[in-house]
Design a protein around this motif. Structure first.
Motif, PDB file in Angstrom:
ATOM      1  N   ASP A 127      46.412   6.563 -35.853  1.00 20.35           N
ATOM      2  CA  ASP A 127      45.594   5.592 -35.365  1.00 20.35           C
ATOM      3  C   ASP A 127      45.637   5.964 -33.574  1.00 20.35           C
ATOM      4  O   ASP A 127      44.622   5.677 -33.292  1.00 20.35           O
ATOM      5  CB  ASP A 127      45.968   4.142 -35.595  1.00 20.35           C
ATOM      6  CG  ASP A 127      45.594   3.815 -37.052  1.00 20.35           C
ATOM      7  OD1 ASP A 127      45.989   4.749 -37.927  1.00 20.35           O
ATOM      8  OD2 ASP A 127      45.028   2.907 -37.417  1.00 20.35           O
ATOM      9  N   LEU A 128      46.632   6.112 -33.024  1.00 20.16           N
ATOM     10  CA  LEU A 128      46.799   6.101 -31.516  1.00 20.16           C
ATOM     11  C   LEU A 128      46.833   7.485 -31.048  1.00 20.16           C
ATOM     12  O   LEU A 128      46.605   7.896 -29.775  1.00 20.16           O
ATOM     13  CB  LEU A 128      47.955   5.464 -31.054  1.00 20.16           C
ATOM     14  CG  LEU A 128      48.270   3.958 -31.561  1.00 20.16           C
ATOM     15  CD1 LEU A 128      49.285   3.559 -30.838  1.00 20.16           C
ATOM     16  CD2 LEU A 128      47.131   3.157 -30.998  1.00 20.16           C
ATOM     17  N   HIS A 154      45.877   3.638 -23.831  1.00 22.36           N
ATOM     18  CA  HIS A 154      45.742   2.548 -24.770  1.00 22.36           C
ATOM     19  C   HIS A 154      46.316   1.310 -23.804  1.00 22.36           C
ATOM     20  O   HIS A 154      45.725   0.077 -24.432  1.00 22.36           O
ATOM     21  CB  HIS A 154      46.599   2.616 -25.837  1.00 22.36           C
ATOM     22  CG  HIS A 154      46.002   3.577 -26.768  1.00 22.36           C
ATOM     23  ND1 HIS A 154      44.791   3.484 -27.585  1.00 22.36           N
ATOM     24  CD2 HIS A 154      46.519   4.872 -27.449  1.00 22.36           C
ATOM     25  CE1 HIS A 154      44.470   4.464 -28.162  1.00 22.36           C
ATOM     26  NE2 HIS A 154      45.851   5.345 -28.337  1.00 22.36           N
ATOM     27  N   LEU A 180      52.118  -2.368 -29.046  1.00 24.63           N
ATOM     28  CA  LEU A 180      50.693  -1.997 -29.442  1.00 24.63           C
ATOM     29  C   LEU A 180      50.405  -2.367 -31.001  1.00 24.63           C
ATOM     30  O   LEU A 180      49.219  -2.700 -31.073  1.00 24.63           O
ATOM     31  CB  LEU A 180      50.365  -0.376 -29.004  1.00 24.63           C
ATOM     32  CG  LEU A 180      50.335   0.021 -27.496  1.00 24.63           C
ATOM     33  CD1 LEU A 180      50.373   1.364 -27.779  1.00 24.63           C
ATOM     34  CD2 LEU A 180      49.306  -0.675 -26.969  1.00 24.63           C
ATOM     35  N   ARG A 184      47.288  -4.845 -31.919  1.00 28.25           N
ATOM     36  CA  ARG A 184      46.194  -4.049 -32.730  1.00 28.25           C
ATOM     37  C   ARG A 184      46.233  -4.419 -34.012  1.00 28.25           C
ATOM     38  O   ARG A 184      45.587  -4.071 -34.968  1.00 28.25           O
ATOM     39  CB  ARG A 184      46.399  -2.585 -32.753  1.00 28.25           C
ATOM     40  CG  ARG A 184      45.888  -1.940 -31.373  1.00 28.25           C
ATOM     41  CD  ARG A 184      46.041  -0.599 -31.248  1.00 28.25           C
ATOM     42  NE  ARG A 184      45.481   0.074 -30.043  1.00 28.25           N
ATOM     43  CZ  ARG A 184      44.280   0.822 -29.990  1.00 28.25           C
ATOM     44  NH1 ARG A 184      43.836   1.161 -31.360  1.00 28.25           N
ATOM     45  NH2 ARG A 184      43.835   1.350 -28.987  1.00 28.25           N
ATOM     46  N   ARG A 186      48.235  -4.450 -36.565  1.00 26.41           N
ATOM     47  CA  ARG A 186      49.278  -3.616 -37.601  1.00 26.41           C
ATOM     48  C   ARG A 186      50.304  -4.501 -38.069  1.00 26.41           C
ATOM     49  O   ARG A 186      50.546  -4.386 -39.237  1.00 26.41           O
ATOM     50  CB  ARG A 186      49.752  -2.447 -36.978  1.00 26.41           C
ATOM     51  CG  ARG A 186      50.615  -1.440 -37.777  1.00 26.41           C
ATOM     52  CD  ARG A 186      49.484  -0.928 -39.009  1.00 26.41           C
ATOM     53  NE  ARG A 186      50.519   0.043 -39.895  1.00 26.41           N
ATOM     54  CZ  ARG A 186      51.410  -0.420 -40.604  1.00 26.41           C
ATOM     55  NH1 ARG A 186      51.576  -1.606 -40.843  1.00 26.41           N
ATOM     56  NH2 ARG A 186      51.730   0.617 -41.274  1.00 26.41           N
TER      57      ARG A 186
END
Length: 237
Positions: A127-128, A154, A180, A184, A186
């Motif tokens: 994803d990143l 990011h 992160l 986001r 997650r």
């Protein structure tokens, strides 16, 4: 001689729309930061939550019960004027991210780390687009410069309130990936806190945990939950 403490002087706190966000008024008096800057919030939802903190104060004001107000003051007075430095400091956690450093013994601890951390390392890689290298032990490992650059990007795209929220979500667990992952969606902050404590919890199972360590852990967990709430409220409404 008794210590002087600020006392409540207002009847009600209210949200006031402004040109660049939402302000708070204590009766008809605009609320400002400790440095006398206008306290402007990016969303009505965050402004309402900050106003609620002020309305909840009794006769003596207790800053410890006002985490969103403290965070807003930090975003305006500290993060905004040195945004690049704060963003760079948080992004640098990717170079020594907690999730990259694994135990090789005992086997049960290594298993728990892999089970908890591998899915997030995989998420960062996909994803990143920032695959992290994994090592066992404390010997530093150099990460891929391109991955570090992407992770820095990011962080750099956030605004001051987002960066303020991310701060505790990164510095307290020692992991940019965990921070992160929370902002986001997650994982949530409680899960991030639990994942950051795999080693500590394992050691406590073996040797026990003293009250001081338990209280310190509870304080870190509360701060991470407050940071997640700041992030959520600063994005919506």
């Amino acid at each position: 001689m008794s210590e002087w403490k600020a006392r409540r002087f207002w009847k009600a706190a209210s949200v006031r729309p402004a040109d660049k966000g939402f302000g708070i008024a204590l009766d008809d008096r605009p609320l400002r930061t400790p440095g006398k800057l206008p306290l402007l919030l990016p969303t009505a939802a965050l402004a309402a939550a900050v106003a609620a903190e002020w309305d909840a104060q009794a006769d003596v004001i207790d800053p410890n019960t006002m985490p969103l107000t403290r965070a807003a003051n930090s975003a305006i007075e500290k993060v905004t004027p040195q945004f690049a430095d704060v963003a760079g400091m948080l992004a640098d956690y990717s170079g020594t991210d907690l999730l990259s450093y694994r135990a090789d013994q005992p086997a049960e601890l290594a298993r728990r780390q892999a089970e908890g951390w591998d899915p997030l390392v995989d998420w960062a890689a996909t994803d990143l687009r920032a695959p992290l290298r994994i090592t066992h032990g404390v010997i530093p490992i150099a990460q891929d410069p391109e991955a570090l650059t992407r992770l820095h990007g990011h962080v750099a795209v956030l605004d001051a309130f987002g960066l303020t929220a991310l701060h505790d979500l990164v510095t307290l667990p020692g992991s940019l990936v965990l921070g992160l992952a929370v902002i986001r969606g997650r994982i949530d902050a409680d899960t991030a806190f639990r994942l950051s404590r795999i080693d500590e919890d394992f050691q406590a199972e073996q040797w026990g945990q003293d009250d001081e360590a338990r209280l310190a852990a509870e304080s870190r967990r509360a701060a991470m939950l407050d940071a997640e709430r700041l992030w959520r409220l600063s994005r919506t409404g």
